[in-house]
Motif scaffolding. Structure first.
Motif, PDB file in Angstrom:
ATOM      1  N   GLY A   7       0.886  -1.092  -0.006  1.00  0.00           N
ATOM      2  CA  GLY A   7       0.106  -0.125   0.030  1.00  0.00           C
ATOM      3  C   GLY A   7       0.831   1.173   0.006  1.00  0.00           C
ATOM      4  O   GLY A   7       1.994   1.087  -0.513  1.00  0.00           O
ATOM      5  N   TYR A   8       0.353   2.136   0.702  1.00  0.00           N
ATOM      6  CA  TYR A   8       1.115   3.741   0.755  1.00  0.00           C
ATOM      7  C   TYR A   8       2.424   3.426   1.320  1.00  0.00           C
ATOM      8  O   TYR A   8       3.523   4.167   0.779  1.00  0.00           O
ATOM      9  CB  TYR A   8       0.329   4.670   1.576  1.00  0.00           C
ATOM     10  CG  TYR A   8       0.089   4.558   2.948  1.00  0.00           C
ATOM     11  CD1 TYR A   8       1.174   4.959   3.829  1.00  0.00           C
ATOM     12  CD2 TYR A   8      -0.949   3.852   3.585  1.00  0.00           C
ATOM     13  CE1 TYR A   8       0.999   4.854   5.083  1.00  0.00           C
ATOM     14  CE2 TYR A   8      -1.211   4.232   5.019  1.00  0.00           C
ATOM     15  CZ  TYR A   8      -0.191   4.418   5.762  1.00  0.00           C
ATOM     16  OH  TYR A   8      -0.333   4.383   7.354  1.00  0.00           O
ATOM     17  N   ALA A   9       2.594   2.499   2.266  1.00  0.00           N
ATOM     18  CA  ALA A   9       4.267   2.372   2.812  1.00  0.00           C
ATOM     19  C   ALA A   9       5.282   1.966   1.665  1.00  0.00           C
ATOM     20  O   ALA A   9       6.192   2.528   1.798  1.00  0.00           O
ATOM     21  CB  ALA A   9       3.736   1.112   4.080  1.00  0.00           C
ATOM     22  N   GLY A  10       4.556   1.114   0.756  1.00  0.00           N
ATOM     23  CA  GLY A  10       5.330   0.697  -0.313  1.00  0.00           C
ATOM     24  C   GLY A  10       5.810   1.730  -1.047  1.00  0.00           C
ATOM     25  O   GLY A  10       7.038   1.838  -1.601  1.00  0.00           O
ATOM     26  N   VAL A  11       4.811   2.552  -1.337  1.00  0.00           N
ATOM     27  CA  VAL A  11       5.180   3.697  -2.297  1.00  0.00           C
ATOM     28  C   VAL A  11       6.261   4.854  -1.484  1.00  0.00           C
ATOM     29  O   VAL A  11       7.204   5.199  -2.059  1.00  0.00           O
ATOM     30  CB  VAL A  11       3.790   4.621  -2.748  1.00  0.00           C
ATOM     31  CG1 VAL A  11       4.086   5.980  -3.519  1.00  0.00           C
ATOM     32  CG2 VAL A  11       2.702   3.700  -3.291  1.00  0.00           C
ATOM     33  N   ALA A  12       5.750   4.998  -0.466  1.00  0.00           N
ATOM     34  CA  ALA A  12       7.020   5.920   0.298  1.00  0.00           C
ATOM     35  C   ALA A  12       8.131   5.335   0.475  1.00  0.00           C
ATOM     36  O   ALA A  12       9.161   5.970   0.444  1.00  0.00           O
ATOM     37  CB  ALA A  12       6.208   6.127   1.765  1.00  0.00           C
TER      38      ALA A  12
END
Length: 451
Positions: free
Chosen positions: A328-333
């Motif tokens: 999710g967003y953790a992977g993008v960041a």
């Protein structure tokens, strides 16, 4: 390297920490600081994250603090995941929207404005303090509405900030999964705004593989595109962000949001149950039991996401929580951090200042586009002009975002009303006036000084 999570006492923090620990060695990560003003909740979440770090064995220190200055001292990256007003604020927004007969979705339309009313001043204060304490640090904002918050920060002169949303890379991840490739092998052309974006091509070795994917019913059914009827997707001829459901199926969305408890009420109850369970277990003394309770909660929350919007119920786990890549967003960041730290170059969808990338939007507009990221920074990929069928909606909502950002920064009631009148999901002075007045009345702390 030190990473700080503002809102680190939130129930999503353990998921981010879990992903960060997997990449600790590549990032040379030494500390994850969880910063939160919730003195009751932070120790519980901190205990869960400490146990995750112990199991991981990477040696990353998990620290907790309620001090912004302590969290920002020596930091390289700050992630903002706060929800100003808490879950009760979300419930209030939804009930005000229901009262006025408009959509009650937390990032879109009237409720998106209400959230921005609280989020913009909160995140701006953090960004300004970060610039004073650690001026070279990057701020990655996940607090919704991410695009509008990023626009306001840019308008206020904050430059080392980027808005991140996992749904921006939906096409890239889905096509990669279909072909059994790493997502970075897929070159996606993304354009639009946060929660209002389109991907017109997804190339592999120079060949656009998106048309064949969109022609495959099984592909559509296995991705977030399943929230739309196949003919709607194929009529567009491109990947469309799942939040466009609220524009393309507004009658169904309104009907679904008008029945039963609001999503905010559901989340509030789920969170209460989790926190009660963590207190009962005594998370600090029994972290293994606490983690089991936490992941049981995550399963329940993900399974119920958008349950009152039956067309979109299975689209994804939760807003900014889980995506096709599993992180999710953790992977993008975290991928963004790796690239900025010099671990290669990536292509990813981000919310950044336009600077000419989309020709039919202003240079200083914050847009959601594909970007090239490496140790030299973040560079939006030029799009040219948007196709007319998509451009009209993007430009309309961007007009709303410009007005809304200026209204919140300037505490201007009249401009806020103009902003909601401009939004395609409101388009009414009588509605906009009632909504703005009710939101300002509900949030006296944030409404101070408005005129």
């Amino acid at each position: 390297m030190k990473l700080a999570i503002v809102g680190g006492g939130g129930v999503r923090a353990p998921l981010f920490v879990q992903s960060a620990l997997k990449r600790a060695r590549r990032l040379n990560l030494t500390e994850i600081c969880l910063m939160d003003t919730d003195a009751a909740q932070l120790p519980l979440i901190g205990a869960l994250c400490t146990e995750l770090a112990r199991r991981d064995g990477s040696g990353v220190a998990i620290t907790t603090t309620d001090s912004v200055d302590e969290a920002f001292a020596g930091v390289s990256y700050v992630v903002t995941t706060v929800r100003p007003g808490g879950a009760l604020g979300r419930v209030t927004d939804e009930k005000i929207a229901r009262k006025h007969g408009v959509l009650g979705q937390e990032t879109t339309g009237a409720c998106g404005f209400a959230m921005a009313l609280r989020s913009i001043p909160t995140i701006l204060a953090y960004a300004q303090r970060l610039r004073e304490i650690s001026p070279d640090a990057w701020l990655f904002n996940f607090t919704n509405p991410a695009g509008l918050v990023s626009q306001a920060l840019s308008d206020a002169g904050i430059t080392r900030c980027v808005g991140i949303c996992d749904s921006a890379n939906g096409a890239q991840n889905a096509v990669a999964r279909r072909l059994g490739l790493d997502p970075q092998a897929v070159e996606a052309d993304l354009f639009g705004l946060n929660h209002l974006s389109f991907t017109r091509e997804a190339r592999v070795d120079g060949v656009d593989r998106l048309p064949e994917a969109l022609a495959d019913d099984a592909f559509l059914a296995g991705t977030n595109l399943r929230v739309f009827e196949p003919r709607v997707v194929r009529r567009q001829g491109m990947w469309i962000n799942e939040y466009l459901y609220y524009y393309y199926y507004i009658d169904k969305a309104l009907a679904d949001h008008g029945n039963g408890p609001t999503r905010g009420e559901e989340v509030l109850e789920l969170n209460r149950q989790l926190l009660d369970e963590l207190h009962r277990i005594d998370a600090a003394r029994h972290p293994e039991q606490a983690l089991k309770a936490y992941f049981d909660y995550e399963h329940r929350r993900s399974g119920s996401y958008m349950a009152h919007a039956t067309q979109i119920a299975a689209a994804h786990g939760d807003a900014h929580a889980t995506a096709d890549d599993g992180e999710g967003y953790a992977g993008v960041a975290l991928s963004l951090m790796e690239a900025l730290e010099g671990n290669g170059s990536i292509r990813t969808g981000l919310n950044v200042v336009n600077r000419g990338a989309i020709a039919d939007l202003d240079d200083d507009d914050v847009v959601e586009v594909s970007c090239i990221v490496d140790s030299d920074g973040i560079r939006p990929v030029p799009v040219g002009r948007m196709p007319e069928a998509q451009s009209y909606l993007v430009r309309s909502v961007k007009h709303y975002e410009r007005l809304a950002a200026k209204a919140v920064l300037g505490k201007d009631r009249a401009l806020a009303i103009d902003a909601l009148v401009a939004h395609p999901l409101v388009l009414s002075y009588s509605l906009a006036e009632g909504l703005v007045d009710d939101f300002l009345s509900a949030y006296s702390t944030y409404a101070e000084g408005w005129a």
